[in-house]
Design a protein around this motif. Structure first.
Motif, short mmCIF file in Angstrom:
data_model
loop_
_atom_site.label_atom_id
_atom_site.label_comp_id
_atom_site.label_asym_id
_atom_site.label_seq_id
_atom_site.Cartn_x
_atom_site.Cartn_y
_atom_site.Cartn_z
N LEU A 375 0.82 -1.20 0.00
CA LEU A 375 0.00 0.00 0.00
C LEU A 375 0.86 1.25 0.00
O LEU A 375 2.04 1.22 0.35
CB LEU A 375 -0.92 0.01 1.23
N ASN A 376 0.23 2.34 -0.36
CA ASN A 376 0.87 3.65 -0.32
C ASN A 376 -0.12 4.64 0.29
O ASN A 376 -1.34 4.47 0.15
CB ASN A 376 1.27 4.12 -1.72
N PRO A 377 0.38 5.67 0.98
CA PRO A 377 -0.53 6.67 1.53
C PRO A 377 -1.40 7.26 0.43
O PRO A 377 -0.93 7.60 -0.65
CB PRO A 377 0.42 7.71 2.12
N GLY A 378 -2.70 7.35 0.70
CA GLY A 378 -3.66 7.90 -0.26
C GLY A 378 -4.36 6.86 -1.08
O GLY A 378 -5.34 7.18 -1.77
N ASP A 379 -3.91 5.59 -1.04
CA ASP A 379 -4.61 4.54 -1.78
C ASP A 379 -6.03 4.37 -1.24
O ASP A 379 -6.27 4.48 -0.04
CB ASP A 379 -3.86 3.21 -1.67
N LYS A 380 -6.95 4.07 -2.16
CA LYS A 380 -8.34 3.84 -1.78
C LYS A 380 -8.51 2.34 -1.51
O LYS A 380 -8.19 1.50 -2.37
CB LYS A 380 -9.27 4.29 -2.90
N VAL A 381 -9.03 1.98 -0.34
CA VAL A 381 -9.21 0.58 0.02
C VAL A 381 -10.56 0.40 0.71
O VAL A 381 -11.20 1.37 1.12
CB VAL A 381 -8.08 0.09 0.95
N THR A 382 -10.92 -0.86 0.84
CA THR A 382 -12.15 -1.21 1.57
C THR A 382 -11.75 -1.94 2.84
O THR A 382 -11.24 -3.06 2.78
CB THR A 382 -13.05 -2.11 0.72
N PRO A 383 -11.93 -1.32 4.02
CA PRO A 383 -11.50 -1.98 5.26
C PRO A 383 -12.44 -3.11 5.65
O PRO A 383 -13.66 -3.01 5.53
CB PRO A 383 -11.55 -0.83 6.28
N GLN A 384 -11.83 -4.19 6.13
CA GLN A 384 -12.59 -5.34 6.61
C GLN A 384 -12.05 -5.69 7.99
O GLN A 384 -10.87 -6.02 8.14
CB GLN A 384 -12.44 -6.53 5.66
N LEU A 385 -12.90 -5.58 9.01
CA LEU A 385 -12.46 -5.81 10.38
C LEU A 385 -12.05 -7.26 10.57
O LEU A 385 -12.75 -8.18 10.17
CB LEU A 385 -13.58 -5.44 11.35
N ALA A 386 -10.88 -7.45 11.19
CA ALA A 386 -10.34 -8.79 11.39
C ALA A 386 -11.18 -9.57 12.38
O ALA A 386 -11.74 -9.00 13.32
CB ALA A 386 -8.90 -8.72 11.87
N LYS A 387 -11.23 -10.87 12.19
CA LYS A 387 -11.90 -11.74 13.14
C LYS A 387 -10.99 -11.98 14.35
O LYS A 387 -9.77 -11.94 14.21
CB LYS A 387 -12.25 -13.07 12.47
N PRO A 388 -11.55 -12.22 15.49
CA PRO A 388 -10.72 -12.42 16.69
C PRO A 388 -9.68 -13.51 16.53
O PRO A 388 -8.54 -13.36 16.99
CB PRO A 388 -11.74 -12.76 17.78
N ASP A 389 -10.04 -14.62 15.83
CA ASP A 389 -9.07 -15.71 15.72
C ASP A 389 -7.93 -15.37 14.77
O ASP A 389 -6.91 -16.03 14.75
CB ASP A 389 -9.75 -17.01 15.26
N ALA A 390 -8.09 -14.30 13.98
CA ALA A 390 -7.02 -13.90 13.07
C ALA A 390 -5.89 -13.19 13.80
O ALA A 390 -4.82 -12.99 13.27
CB ALA A 390 -7.56 -12.97 11.97
N LEU A 391 -6.13 -12.81 15.07
CA LEU A 391 -5.13 -12.08 15.84
C LEU A 391 -4.31 -13.00 16.71
O LEU A 391 -3.44 -12.55 17.46
CB LEU A 391 -5.80 -11.01 16.73
N ALA A 392 -4.56 -14.29 16.68
CA ALA A 392 -3.80 -15.23 17.52
C ALA A 392 -2.37 -15.28 17.01
O ALA A 392 -2.11 -15.26 15.82
CB ALA A 392 -4.43 -16.62 17.46
N HIS A 393 -1.43 -15.34 17.98
CA HIS A 393 0.00 -15.35 17.61
C HIS A 393 0.57 -16.74 17.89
O HIS A 393 0.26 -17.33 18.89
CB HIS A 393 0.74 -14.31 18.42
#
Length: 393
Positions: A375-393
């Protein structure tokens, strides 16, 4: 007759000219009609097939996964690197006139007591001088005893009139001079013995011998500098280099975890001194962290230090969300208009739970979880909130 013929010829020519002009006019009309028809057809085709055609829809903005980190109460730590030193390194050298080394009694790594002899310098000449001075002391004492005896006899005779008061005074002065000579001889002998004692190279305090720079047979004197280096009490330290902002967050007594390079063993130490000045070139200062002795702590080695500086409330992000370039660490977030925004951040502690962001984020931003490198600053994107299990380390 001739007139009729000419008139007929003229009439024929006139009819021919008329017919030819009519034909040309018809051809021009036909050509003009064809051209007009083609133009009309082209215009109609453009209107039918092109003019009313709708523009193709714009491609949808790419989707990116985002998280809202919020704020977490975490232990604040500062990571740094530095070099290991003896906390109090004592250089030990020649205190006297020096001479030839007769024996070296310790090796690097030896523990020594305060006053213990590390090396012995040959002293045969000094010993003979001491013997001579000791004899001088005995001679002076004998002279003093004789002078005292003569004074005592004179005092016994003065009452009978055989010795005058002046003789008593002379004998008293003689006795006093002899006693003084005894004191001088004793002082000279004491000085010589002290010089001999200084030929023994001794440790000024208990500690660990770090280096040895002398061998038997070597002639040494005060100009040789340190012959041994001893770590007082065996205590070590790491001198951690810190930027002035981090240095201001610390205080004497803060604990630190120190890991020498090349080993996984970690040692606990405490800050015992903070640099009172900042280097104007590097804008850094030094935190001196003392450590108990361990064979793995070798002066001159390199180590990392993680210093605890209390607790802090700050965002914490997965490692994939934090990027870096020549300007430092940064993260991307998605603004309300769907455009990518760069945030320069200062990172803190790294752990399995994530990376603590000490500054640069409030915690309520939609931070790009991954793929930020594309990505670059100013790019147009569609945000999708992460699921809780996607944050597991």
């Amino acid at each position: 007759m001739g007139m009729n013929v000419e008139s007929g010829i003229q009439t024929d020519y006139a009819a021919y000219d008329y017919d030819d002009g009519q034909a040309r006019r018809r051809r021009r009309i036909i050509i003009g009609g064809v051209i007009a028809a083609v133009v009309v057809a082209v215009v109609a085709g453009v209107m039918i097939f092109g003019g009313n055609k709708a523009a193709p829809p714009a491609p949808p903005a790419p989707g990116v996964t985002v998280i809202v980190p919020g704020l977490t109460d975490v232990a604040a730590t500062i990571s740094s690197t530095g070099t290991l030193f003896a906390k109090r390194e004592m250089p030990v050298g020649i205190a006297g006139e020096g001479g030839m080394v007769q024996a070296v009694l310790v090796e690097p790594g030896t523990w020594v007591a305060a006053g213990q002899t590390l090396a012995v310098i040959e002293r045969s000449v000094q010993a003979q001088q001491a013997n001579s001075l000791s004899a001088s002391v005995r001679v002076a004492r004998a002279d003093a005893e004789l002078a005292q005896a003569e004074l005592d006899r004179a005092k016994a005779l003065v009452a009978r009139g055989f010795i005058s008061k002046a003789d008593i005074d002379r004998r008293t002065a003689t006795r006093d001079a002899a006693v003084a000579r005894v004191a001088v001889a004793q002082a000279q002998l004491g000085e010589q013995r002290a010089q001999i004692g200084r030929l023994d190279i001794r440790s000024p305090a208990a500690g660990l011998v770090l280096t040895r720079a002398v061998e038997p047979g070597q002639v040494v004197n005060a100009s040789n500098g340190a012959l041994f280096r001893v770590a007082k009490g065996g205590e070590m330290e790491i001198r951690a280099q810190l930027v002035e902002r981090d240095l201001a967050r610390l205080k004497v007594g803060d604990t630190a975890q120190v890991t020498p390079i090349g080993t996984r063993k970690t040692f606990t130490g405490t800050i015992w001194q903070l640099s009172p000045v900042i280097d104007p070139q590097t804008r850094q200062g030094v935190a001196r962290i003392q450590l108990a002795y361990d064979p793995a702590l070798r002066p001159g080695g390199f180590a990392t230090a993680t210093i605890s500086s209390g607790r802090v409330t700050a965002p914490r992000l997965p490692e994939s969300a934090v990027l870096s370039d020549d300007k430092g660490s940064f993260v991307y977030s998605v603004g309300k208009d769907g455009k990518v925004v760069r945030h320069d951040v200062k990172v803190g502690d790294f752990s399995d739970a994530g990376i603590v962001i000490l500054s640069g984020l409030r915690g309520d931003e939609k931070v790009v979880l991954s793929a930020g490198a594309f990505l670059n600053p100013g790019d147009k994107v569609t945000p999708q909130l992460a699921k809780p299990d996607a944050l597991a380390h």
